[in-house]
Design a protein around this motif. Sequence first.
Motif, PDB file in Angstrom:
ATOM      1  N   PHE A 150     -48.071  -2.633   1.762  1.00 56.05           N
ATOM      2  CA  PHE A 150     -47.210  -3.673   2.177  1.00 56.05           C
ATOM      3  C   PHE A 150     -46.355  -3.339   3.311  1.00 56.05           C
ATOM      4  O   PHE A 150     -46.121  -3.778   4.571  1.00 56.05           O
ATOM      5  N   ALA A 151     -45.459  -2.009   3.091  1.00 53.97           N
ATOM      6  CA  ALA A 151     -44.766  -1.471   3.976  1.00 53.97           C
ATOM      7  C   ALA A 151     -45.421  -1.286   5.328  1.00 53.97           C
ATOM      8  O   ALA A 151     -45.025  -1.517   6.301  1.00 53.97           O
ATOM      9  N   VAL A 152     -46.486  -0.460   5.263  1.00 55.10           N
ATOM     10  CA  VAL A 152     -47.376   0.084   6.340  1.00 55.10           C
ATOM     11  C   VAL A 152     -47.916  -1.243   7.209  1.00 55.10           C
ATOM     12  O   VAL A 152     -47.619  -1.289   8.574  1.00 55.10           O
ATOM     13  N   LEU A 153     -48.316  -2.236   6.539  1.00 59.89           N
ATOM     14  CA  LEU A 153     -48.796  -3.285   7.341  1.00 59.89           C
ATOM     15  C   LEU A 153     -47.751  -4.215   8.022  1.00 59.89           C
ATOM     16  O   LEU A 153     -47.905  -4.336   9.349  1.00 59.89           O
ATOM     17  N   PHE A 154     -46.818  -4.362   7.213  1.00 60.51           N
ATOM     18  CA  PHE A 154     -45.562  -5.041   8.273  1.00 60.51           C
ATOM     19  C   PHE A 154     -44.896  -4.113   9.273  1.00 60.51           C
ATOM     20  O   PHE A 154     -44.523  -4.631  10.211  1.00 60.51           O
ATOM     21  N   ASN A 155     -44.969  -2.762   8.995  1.00 57.94           N
ATOM     22  CA  ASN A 155     -44.262  -2.035   9.766  1.00 57.94           C
ATOM     23  C   ASN A 155     -45.146  -2.013  11.106  1.00 57.94           C
ATOM     24  O   ASN A 155     -44.629  -1.936  12.230  1.00 57.94           O
ATOM     25  N   VAL A 156     -46.385  -1.966  10.966  1.00 59.15           N
ATOM     26  CA  VAL A 156     -47.323  -1.645  12.163  1.00 59.15           C
ATOM     27  C   VAL A 156     -47.237  -3.021  12.905  1.00 59.15           C
ATOM     28  O   VAL A 156     -47.181  -2.998  14.194  1.00 59.15           O
ATOM     29  N   ILE A 157     -47.034  -4.227  12.293  1.00 55.51           N
ATOM     30  CA  ILE A 157     -47.218  -5.617  13.066  1.00 55.51           C
ATOM     31  C   ILE A 157     -45.666  -5.480  13.721  1.00 55.51           C
ATOM     32  O   ILE A 157     -45.882  -6.000  14.869  1.00 55.51           O
ATOM     33  N   GLU A 158     -44.612  -5.420  13.057  1.00 57.54           N
ATOM     34  CA  GLU A 158     -43.277  -5.202  13.844  1.00 57.54           C
ATOM     35  C   GLU A 158     -43.479  -4.148  14.888  1.00 57.54           C
ATOM     36  O   GLU A 158     -42.889  -4.592  15.974  1.00 57.54           O
ATOM     37  N   ASN A 159     -43.738  -2.994  14.774  1.00 51.97           N
ATOM     38  CA  ASN A 159     -43.769  -2.213  15.741  1.00 51.97           C
ATOM     39  C   ASN A 159     -44.769  -2.644  17.078  1.00 51.97           C
ATOM     40  O   ASN A 159     -44.427  -2.147  18.305  1.00 51.97           O
ATOM     41  N   SER A 160     -45.882  -3.429  16.743  1.00 59.53           N
ATOM     42  CA  SER A 160     -46.657  -3.918  17.814  1.00 59.53           C
ATOM     43  C   SER A 160     -45.854  -4.944  18.629  1.00 59.53           C
ATOM     44  O   SER A 160     -46.030  -4.636  19.930  1.00 59.53           O
ATOM     45  N   THR A 161     -45.068  -5.708  18.007  1.00 60.64           N
ATOM     46  CA  THR A 161     -44.284  -6.687  18.537  1.00 60.64           C
ATOM     47  C   THR A 161     -43.349  -5.868  19.513  1.00 60.64           C
ATOM     48  O   THR A 161     -43.078  -6.417  20.814  1.00 60.64           O
ATOM     49  N   MET A 162     -42.523  -5.070  18.751  1.00 61.56           N
ATOM     50  CA  MET A 162     -41.425  -4.279  19.615  1.00 61.56           C
ATOM     51  C   MET A 162     -41.900  -3.575  20.987  1.00 61.56           C
ATOM     52  O   MET A 162     -41.423  -3.735  21.890  1.00 61.56           O
ATOM     53  N   LYS A 163     -43.102  -3.010  20.594  1.00 63.22           N
ATOM     54  CA  LYS A 163     -43.513  -2.200  21.910  1.00 63.22           C
ATOM     55  C   LYS A 163     -44.146  -3.088  22.984  1.00 63.22           C
ATOM     56  O   LYS A 163     -44.068  -2.533  23.985  1.00 63.22           O
ATOM     57  N   ASN A 164     -44.871  -4.119  22.532  1.00 60.44           N
ATOM     58  CA  ASN A 164     -45.451  -5.120  23.691  1.00 60.44           C
ATOM     59  C   ASN A 164     -44.364  -6.040  24.302  1.00 60.44           C
ATOM     60  O   ASN A 164     -44.654  -6.315  25.453  1.00 60.44           O
ATOM     61  N   LYS A 222     -36.263  -2.300   9.629  1.00 65.54           N
ATOM     62  CA  LYS A 222     -36.376  -0.924   9.164  1.00 65.54           C
ATOM     63  C   LYS A 222     -36.142  -0.404   7.780  1.00 65.54           C
ATOM     64  O   LYS A 222     -36.601   0.023   6.944  1.00 65.54           O
ATOM     65  N   LEU A 223     -34.666  -0.965   7.219  1.00 67.03           N
ATOM     66  CA  LEU A 223     -34.211  -0.547   5.899  1.00 67.03           C
ATOM     67  C   LEU A 223     -35.178  -1.592   4.853  1.00 67.03           C
ATOM     68  O   LEU A 223     -35.294  -0.652   3.997  1.00 67.03           O
ATOM     69  N   PHE A 224     -35.592  -2.608   5.062  1.00 70.92           N
ATOM     70  CA  PHE A 224     -36.695  -3.144   4.119  1.00 70.92           C
ATOM     71  C   PHE A 224     -37.869  -2.099   4.094  1.00 70.92           C
ATOM     72  O   PHE A 224     -38.338  -2.147   2.832  1.00 70.92           O
ATOM     73  N   TYR A 225     -38.393  -1.422   5.243  1.00 70.81           N
ATOM     74  CA  TYR A 225     -39.554  -0.726   4.866  1.00 70.81           C
ATOM     75  C   TYR A 225     -39.329   0.361   4.306  1.00 70.81           C
ATOM     76  O   TYR A 225     -39.762   1.145   3.428  1.00 70.81           O
ATOM     77  N   ILE A 226     -38.182   1.116   4.628  1.00 68.41           N
ATOM     78  CA  ILE A 226     -37.754   2.439   3.882  1.00 68.41           C
ATOM     79  C   ILE A 226     -37.616   2.236   2.252  1.00 68.41           C
ATOM     80  O   ILE A 226     -37.951   2.800   1.581  1.00 68.41           O
ATOM     81  N   ILE A 227     -37.074   0.905   1.948  1.00 68.35           N
ATOM     82  CA  ILE A 227     -36.847   0.651   0.584  1.00 68.35           C
ATOM     83  C   ILE A 227     -38.357   0.567   0.060  1.00 68.35           C
ATOM     84  O   ILE A 227     -38.479   1.087  -1.092  1.00 68.35           O
ATOM     85  N   PHE A 228     -39.157  -0.068   0.776  1.00 74.78           N
ATOM     86  CA  PHE A 228     -40.420  -0.290   0.013  1.00 74.78           C
ATOM     87  C   PHE A 228     -41.100   0.817   0.116  1.00 74.78           C
ATOM     88  O   PHE A 228     -41.984   1.226  -1.046  1.00 74.78           O
TER      89      PHE A 228
END
Length: 149
Positions: A21-35, A120-126
């Motif tokens: 779950f953390a990896v999936l949403f982290n990838v989606i967020e990073n894609s948005t931030m990068k683009n 980021k804190l959300f992902y770290i906790i997960f």
Amino acid sequence: MEAITFVGLIFLGIGVFFILFAVLFNVIENSTMKNCTERTFGEVVETKTRNVVMSTNVGPRSHQKVYAPEFRFIANGQWVQATPTIYTSKQNYPAGTQLPILYDRNNPKRVIIEGTRGFKLFYIIFYIVGGFMIILGLSFLVLHLIGLF
């Protein structure tokens, strides 16, 4: 299957779920931030509202409103209206407010408010909870295999 093996597999499964779950949403967020690299100012046209259901362990479910500003701005020479995907519990952007935003040149409807830090804190906790559950599950399984449980 013995109970201890079953418990170990449950903890292992929950841990893997948390990590995925953390990896999936982290990838989606990073894609948005990068683009979203094009900077401009967007004017808040209106504030979008959603009702979300909050469940609690001690009482009935509660409904909470969350908000996101809808922006109007010029991208690629055309007017665009877009809403960030991140909603907040505070309605802090009245109509007419000018905010610095970042948008995706190839998809101007993909927009974030400049300075958005993400979750980021959300992902770290997960990741931590998932890792702990995996270690716990593997511990149960190993202890059972070597005969200590």
